[in-house]
Design an enzyme around this catalytic site. Structure first.
Site, PDB file in Angstrom:
ATOM      1  CE  LYS A 113      -4.081  -0.227   2.408  1.00 54.43           C
ATOM      2  NZ  LYS A 113      -4.886  -0.462   3.658  1.00 54.43           N
TER       3      LYS A 113
HETATM    4  O1  G3P Z   1      -9.169  -0.039   4.562  1.00 52.17           O
HETATM    5  C1  G3P Z   1      -9.152   1.270   4.987  1.00 52.17           C
HETATM    6  C2  G3P Z   1      -9.805   1.415   6.290  1.00 52.17           C
HETATM    7  O2  G3P Z   1      -9.086   0.733   7.271  1.00 52.17           O
HETATM    8  C3  G3P Z   1     -10.084   2.798   6.696  1.00 52.17           C
HETATM    9  O3  G3P Z   1     -11.239   2.716   7.420  1.00 52.17           O
HETATM   10  O4  G3P Z   1     -12.867   3.288   9.126  1.00 52.17           O
HETATM   11  O5  G3P Z   1     -10.506   4.142   9.283  1.00 52.17           O
HETATM   12  O6  G3P Z   1     -12.056   5.050   7.582  1.00 52.17           O
HETATM   13  P1  G3P Z   1     -11.687   3.868   8.405  1.00 52.17           P
END
Ligand code: G3P
Length: 294
Positions: A113
Site C-alpha cells: 500500500k
Molecule cells: O481499509 C481502509 C480502512 O481501514 C479505513 O477505514 O474506518 O478508518 O475510515 P476507516
C-alpha cells in the site's frame, strides 16, 4: 459457504489475526486482508505491550508487523494481503519504494500500500515496473483513481488495486458510495488493469451497495463482516436501493484516462489527513528517539 452469485472478493480489514480466524470460521471463506498502521496499532499484542509501558524500536515494530502478516499468510495463503509503507508529508518516493520492496519479500501474496499522493504514485509506478503488486490507498476522488490508472498502465490484471475510502467521505456529509460508482463507470472505459477495492466500510448498507455496483473487491471491518455472516450472508436483491439519506451527491466527471498521471489533480485534503493519522498512530508505537523511519 460463499454465496454462489458473489463475484466480489471479500477481504477483512484488520490487524488482528484472531479476527481473521473467526471470519473464516463464520463465513467459510475469506479472499484476503488489508492492514494499515492504525489497524496494526490496535492489535491486542501491541496494545498489551504499550500498556506495560514498553514501546517498540523501529526494527521491533517492523518485526512485529512482519509477524502479523506472516500469521495472516498462514490463514489466507491464496488470498491477497495488503501491507502499508510508512509515509508522512515529508516521505519521498525512494523511501516508500525501499520499504515496499522489503515488505514485498515478507510473504508470497503481498500487495504493497502506497498513498495516492504524488510521491506515492511515483513509488507505485516504479514498483509496478519492478513486478510488485500495489494497493493505492487513501483515494477519495475519481481524479485520483484516474491517476492510479495512468501511473500503472501496462500492469497485469491483479497487480494493482485502488482503495477509495467511502466512510470518511460520509463522515463529512458527502456520499462516499458515489465515488465507487463513478470510478467503476470511468474504469469501464479502460483496459481493466486496476481493480477497485472498496474501503472504509462502516455498515452493511455500504457492503451490499458495493456488491450491487460490482466492486471488484471490498474490505470490511470484522464487526460488519460478522453481521453479514450472522444474517446468513444476504446478497443485494434485484430491486436493492441504497439510501444515501442526507449525504451530498458526488457528481460523475468525464475524465480521459489516456493522460499522463501527473496531469490529474490528485490533491485531496482527506488524503493528507489520512497520512497524518496513519503516521501518528504508527509513531505512537515507537520510542520517541527512534520515530520517523522515512
Ligand atoms: O481499509 C481502509 C480502512 O481501514 C479505513 O477505514 O474506518 O478508518 O475510515 P476507516
Amino acid at each position: 459457504m460463499r454465496p454462489q452469485n458473489l463475484k466480489t472478493r471479500v477481504f477483512l480489514d484488520g490487524g488482528n489475526p484472531e479476527e481473521t480466524s473467526e471470519s473464516i470460521k463464520l463465513l467459510g471463506f475469506l479472499d484476503g486482508q488489508t492492514t494499515n498502521p492504525t489497524l496494526i496499532s490496535k492489535n491486542p499484542e501491541a496494545r498489551k505491550r504499550l500498556e506495560r509501558g514498553e514501546k517498540f524500536s523501529v526494527d521491533e515494530i517492523l518485526d512485529f508487523y512482519r509477524g502479523v502478516v506472516t500469521t495472516l499468510y498462514g490463514l489466507i495463503p491464496k488470498g491477497s494481503i495488503s501491507i502499508e509503507v510508512y509515509s508522512d508529508a515529508a516521505t519521498k518516493a525512494d523511501a516508500m519504494l525501499r520499504q515496499g520492496k522489503e515488505m514485498f519479500t515478507w510473504i508470497k501474496n503481498a500487495h504493497i500500500k502506497f498513498p495516492t499522493t504524488r510521491e506515492g504514485l511515483k513509488a507505485a509506478e516504479r514498483a509496478v515496473r519492478a513486478g510488485m503488486r500495489v494497493n493505492m490507498t487513501l483515494c477519495f476522488s475519481q481524479e485520483q483513481a484516474a491517476a492510479v490508472y495512468a501511473a500503472t498502465r501496462g500492469a497485469k490484471k491483479g497487480q494493482v488495486f485502488v482503495s477509495p475510502f467511502i466512510g470518511r467521505l460520509d463522515d463529512r456529509g458527502e456520499n462516499g458510495m458515489d465515488v465507487i460508482a463513478n470510478i467503476l463507470s470511468m474504469y469501464a472505459q479502460g483496459d481493466g488493469h486496476v481493480e477497485v477495492l472498496t474501503a472504509s466500510v462502516r455498515n452493511l448498507d455500504h457492503f451490499l451497495y458495493a456488491l450491487k455496483l460490482g466492486t471488484d473487491i471490498i474490505t470490511v471491518p470484522y464487526e460488519v463482516l460478522r453481521t453479514w455472516g450472522e444474517k446468513g450472508m444476504p446478497m443485494p436483491e434485484d430491486g436493492y436501493r441504497y439510501d444515501a439519506k442526507s449525504l451530498q451527491p458526488i457528481a460523475y466527471r468525464v475524465i480521459d484516462l489516456n493522460r499522463h498521471w501527473e496531469e490529474y489533480d490528485i490533491r485531496h485534503d482527506l488524503t493528507d489527513k489520512g497520512m497524518e493519522k496513519f503516521s501518528s498512530d504508527w509513531n505512537q508505537l515507537i520510542t520517541t528517539e527512534q520515530r520517523k523511519i522515512a
